[in-house]
Scaffold this active site. Structure first.
Site, PDB file in Angstrom:
ATOM      1  N   TYR A 110       0.861  -1.185   0.000  1.00 20.91           N
ATOM      2  CA  TYR A 110       0.000   0.000   0.000  1.00 20.91           C
ATOM      3  C   TYR A 110       0.894   1.231   0.000  1.00 20.91           C
ATOM      4  CZ  TYR A 110      -4.210   2.719   0.837  1.00 20.91           C
ATOM      5  OH  TYR A 110      -5.235   3.601   0.722  1.00 20.91           O
ATOM      6  N   LYS A 183      -6.020  -1.971  -1.442  1.00 19.84           N
ATOM      7  CA  LYS A 183      -7.083  -1.961  -0.436  1.00 19.84           C
ATOM      8  C   LYS A 183      -7.624  -3.382  -0.203  1.00 19.84           C
ATOM      9  CE  LYS A 183      -7.365   2.160   1.134  1.00 19.84           C
ATOM     10  NZ  LYS A 183      -8.242   3.263   0.775  1.00 19.84           N
ATOM     11  N   GLU A 254     -12.961   4.628  -4.315  1.00 15.20           N
ATOM     12  CA  GLU A 254     -11.582   4.866  -3.917  1.00 15.20           C
ATOM     13  C   GLU A 254     -10.892   5.866  -4.846  1.00 15.20           C
ATOM     14  OE1 GLU A 254      -8.202   4.597  -1.667  1.00 15.20           O
ATOM     15  OE2 GLU A 254     -10.121   3.637  -1.221  1.00 15.20           O
ATOM     16  N   ASP A 255     -10.336   6.919  -4.261  1.00 14.42           N
ATOM     17  CA  ASP A 255      -9.478   7.884  -4.963  1.00 14.42           C
ATOM     18  C   ASP A 255     -10.140   8.528  -6.177  1.00 14.42           C
ATOM     19  OD1 ASP A 255      -7.528   7.663  -3.100  1.00 14.42           O
ATOM     20  OD2 ASP A 255      -6.143   6.484  -4.298  1.00 14.42           O
ATOM     21  N   ASP A 278     -11.978   7.718   1.189  1.00 15.35           N
ATOM     22  CA  ASP A 278     -11.281   8.997   1.299  1.00 15.35           C
ATOM     23  C   ASP A 278     -12.084  10.002   2.120  1.00 15.35           C
ATOM     24  OD1 ASP A 278      -9.087   8.267  -0.601  1.00 15.35           O
ATOM     25  OD2 ASP A 278     -10.788   8.111  -1.959  1.00 15.35           O
ATOM     26  N   ALA A 311      -9.956  22.395   3.254  1.00 15.87           N
ATOM     27  CA  ALA A 311     -11.367  22.020   3.212  1.00 15.87           C
ATOM     28  C   ALA A 311     -11.697  21.265   1.930  1.00 15.87           C
ATOM     29  CB  ALA A 311     -12.236  23.271   3.328  1.00 15.87           C
ATOM     30  N   GLY A 312     -10.905  20.221   1.658  1.00 17.39           N
ATOM     31  CA  GLY A 312     -11.181  19.367   0.509  1.00 17.39           C
ATOM     32  C   GLY A 312     -12.037  18.180   0.916  1.00 17.39           C
ATOM     33  N   ASN A 428      -0.059  13.482   3.482  1.00 10.13           N
ATOM     34  CA  ASN A 428       1.036  12.575   3.190  1.00 10.13           C
ATOM     35  C   ASN A 428       1.304  12.545   1.698  1.00 10.13           C
ATOM     36  OD1 ASN A 428      -0.935  10.763   2.130  1.00 10.13           O
ATOM     37  ND2 ASN A 428      -1.226   9.854   4.136  1.00 10.13           N
ATOM     38  N   ASN A 473      -6.243   4.788   7.502  1.00  9.30           N
ATOM     39  CA  ASN A 473      -7.601   4.304   7.247  1.00  9.30           C
ATOM     40  C   ASN A 473      -7.743   2.805   7.446  1.00  9.30           C
ATOM     41  OD1 ASN A 473      -7.694   6.934   6.370  1.00  9.30           O
ATOM     42  ND2 ASN A 473      -8.950   6.498   4.574  1.00  9.30           N
TER      43      ASN A 473
END
Length: 571
Positions: A110, A183, A254-255, A278, A311-312, A428, A473
């Site tokens: 990962y 994942k 995911e993403d 996310d 604030a995303g 990150n 997560n």
């Protein structure tokens, strides 16, 4: 994807199987292949005589050999390549290696190594477990899902990406299938979800990555990323097909890019069993750390003042879940939102008519009229230092991707007004972290309670060893998926997400200086089981569980697949 060459016998939970294949086909199916671990009697019955070296190697010896090969690989990408090959040959051995060396192996399967593997996907491609759906051929979506030959009742989770927002490295086209498989690996290693009961899916809608479009080896659709109505229609066709083919499966988004992530979750969460890691997974693990920090301070959540820098998708997801928890504590939603100050790239999000913001940020916009008495560095600009100076927050959360934005003066200002500030630089990889833990501890004189997005080594200060919690997560989503599968929930409710956060927080004790705000990654099996039980109970309370919970602990335990070679049953 080849048809399964084995049958799990009823009631055995994968511990007893009947192999349908014979000869070399046995060795080509990763779920039943155990290589030199087959006994001579098993080799004779399966037609493997002479196809393997004579010595019979038990699983423990195979594990030792595999671990040494992993250790000897020269680079992280080489380690990733070895592990991917192992998963394609022998899935039991792969998951046993991952489970027994989780803290060491997880950064390879990962983040961060998988980011490099995704970039190199088309170059390294040989074979991969997953389904590729093209926006240019929407009529093939259902046929593609059925081509897996997985029975409707045999799939628990669909892990889906459109690859636009991969791990902070952005649009990666069809290479995003690797993040889904990453994942998938963690769902199994952490929560024991049978790997054959999950499926990775990439929605290939093109890419805006010019490097990929100009790479002759790129394997995806060679055009710009499709957006708007055609994109929405394609996603809808996938959701409709998934509901028909796999009616019991949770869709894990995911993403996806920020513009689509919230919108798709809001569109489908009331119709299907769906979850966005996310948004909801990040929110849950961060909320867990905050709950543990508040408990350590012997305070209530409603006594906190929250500043979220960034604030995303992740930042607002965190705020939304904290509002749910505050409402559970007794506040109204409006009262809860008044405890939040969030920033965008332009500074504090306000209702100033000249400021543009996304719809999901709107509930957290502060009234411009309430800022008239603020002490500002530059009139009319409401930057992070101004917010901290005027708000005096007790919790500072970083999801901005702006390295070093939690500067010394900001942390010192916060610590001057709060005895034990909760500070979370969550961006990150490490290069994007808003601050380093050792600096935060120095500037706060060791009083800060810290959680980070990237892993950090413990910090020693004044004879106290500070274990730095990583808001990973993986502490939440595997257990959530397991809980959903155990009770066959037809929705993922806000209460289920809140229950997952509270379950993780219950396993941490940060009252003593230096203690982590979160449980250890090495304890993921226990964490995931605890989360699964809490999630299943919340699903039942919300009326979305389709299977009764007669004995939640036993039901969760029996549902956790173990990476052991099963007993073989022959006619």
């Amino acid at each position: 994807m080849p048809k399964r060459q084995y049958e799990v016998l009823p009631g055995s939970h994968g511990s007893r199987v009947k192999i349908k294949a014979h000869g070399g086909a046995v060795l080509r199916d990763p779920r039943i292949n155990r290589g030199t671990a087959f006994t001579h009697e098993e080799r004779e019955k399966l037609g493997l005589t002479g196809l393997l070296p004579s010595h019979v190697t038990p699983l423990e010896a195979q594990l030792h050999r595999s671990y040494m090969r992993f250790k000897n690989a020269s680079t992280p990408l080489a380690k990733f390549s070895y592990l991917q090959g192992l998963r394609e040959r022998n899935s039991v051995l792969f998951y046993r290696l991952l489970s027994e060396h989780l803290e060491e192996v997880m950064p390879v399967v990962y983040t961060p190594t998988i980011g490099e593997a995704i970039k190199e996907f088309s170059f390294w491609f040989q074979t991969i477990d997953g389904v590729f759906l093209s926006i240019d051929r929407p009529e093939l979506v259902e046929a593609s899902l059925r081509a897996t030959e997985i029975a409707p009742e045999d799939l628990d989770i669909l892990i889906v990406t459109d690859s636009e927002g991969i791990l902070g490295i952005g649009d990666q086209g069809v290479g995003g299938i690797q993040i889904c498989n990453g994942k998938k690996s963690l769902y199994t290693a952490a929560a024991g979800i049978d790997p054959d009961r999950m499926l990775s899916v990439v929605l290939d809608v093109g890419t805006d990555n010019l490097k990929l479009l100009n790479d002759e080896l790129y394997l995806g659709e060679r055009h710009a990323r499709v957006r708007g109505e055609r994109y929405d229609a394609f996603v809808a066709s996938f959701v409709d097909a998934a509901r028909r083919v796999f009616p019991n499966a949770m869709i894990h988004w995911e993403d996806f890019g920020a513009n689509n992530a919230h919108r798709l979750l809001d569109t489908y969460r009331g119709e299907i069993c769906t979850f966005n890691d996310d948004i909801q997974g990040t929110a849950a693990v961060v909320a867990s750390a905050i709950l543990a920090g508040v408990q350590a301070k012997r305070e209530k959540l409603g006594q906190q003042r929250f500043v979220i820098h960034g604030a995303g998708t992740a930042g607002i997801g965190i705020a939304d879940l904290l509002v749910d928890l505050l409402v559970k504590e007794g506040l109204t939603a409006d009262e809860a939102r008044k405890l939040f100050w969030v920033t965008s790239s332009r500074g504090l999000v306000t209702d100033d008519a000249t400021q543009r913001f996304r719809d999901f940020q709107r509930p957290y916009a502060r009234g411009i009229g309430e800022l008239t008495d603020w002490d500002l560095d530059h009139p009319g600009l409401y930057k992070l230092a101004d917010i901290v100076r005027n708000v005096r927050p007790t919790v500072l959360i970083g999801t901005s991707g702006q390295p070093d934005s939690f500067a010394q003066d900001i942390v010192r200002d916060m610590a001057a007004h709060v005895e034990r500030p909760i500070i979370m630089p969550l961006s990150n990889p490490t290069a994007l972290a808003e601050a380093l833990p050792e600096n935060i501890l120095e500037w706060s004189h060791g009083r800060a309670l810290i959680a980070t997005g990237s892993p950090f080594q413990p910090v020693v200060r004044d004879d106290v060893t500070y274990t730095i919690a990583q808001a990973n997560n993986a502490l939440v989503f595997p257990g959530l998926g397991l809980g959903v599968a155990v009770c066959n929930a037809d929705r993922v409710t806000d209460s289920m997400i809140a229950a997952s956060a509270e379950a993780v927080a219950s396993l941490a004790d940060a009252r003593r200086p230096g203690q982590s705000l979160l449980p250890s990654i090495n304890d993921l099996r226990r964490v995931s089981a605890t989360v699964a039980i809490a999630v299943a109970k919340a699903a039942e309370a919300d009326g979305v569980a389709q299977e009764p919970l007669t004995n939640p602990v036993q039901q969760v335990f029996e549902s956790m697949w173990m990476p052991n070679y099963p007993e073989l049953v022959f006619d």
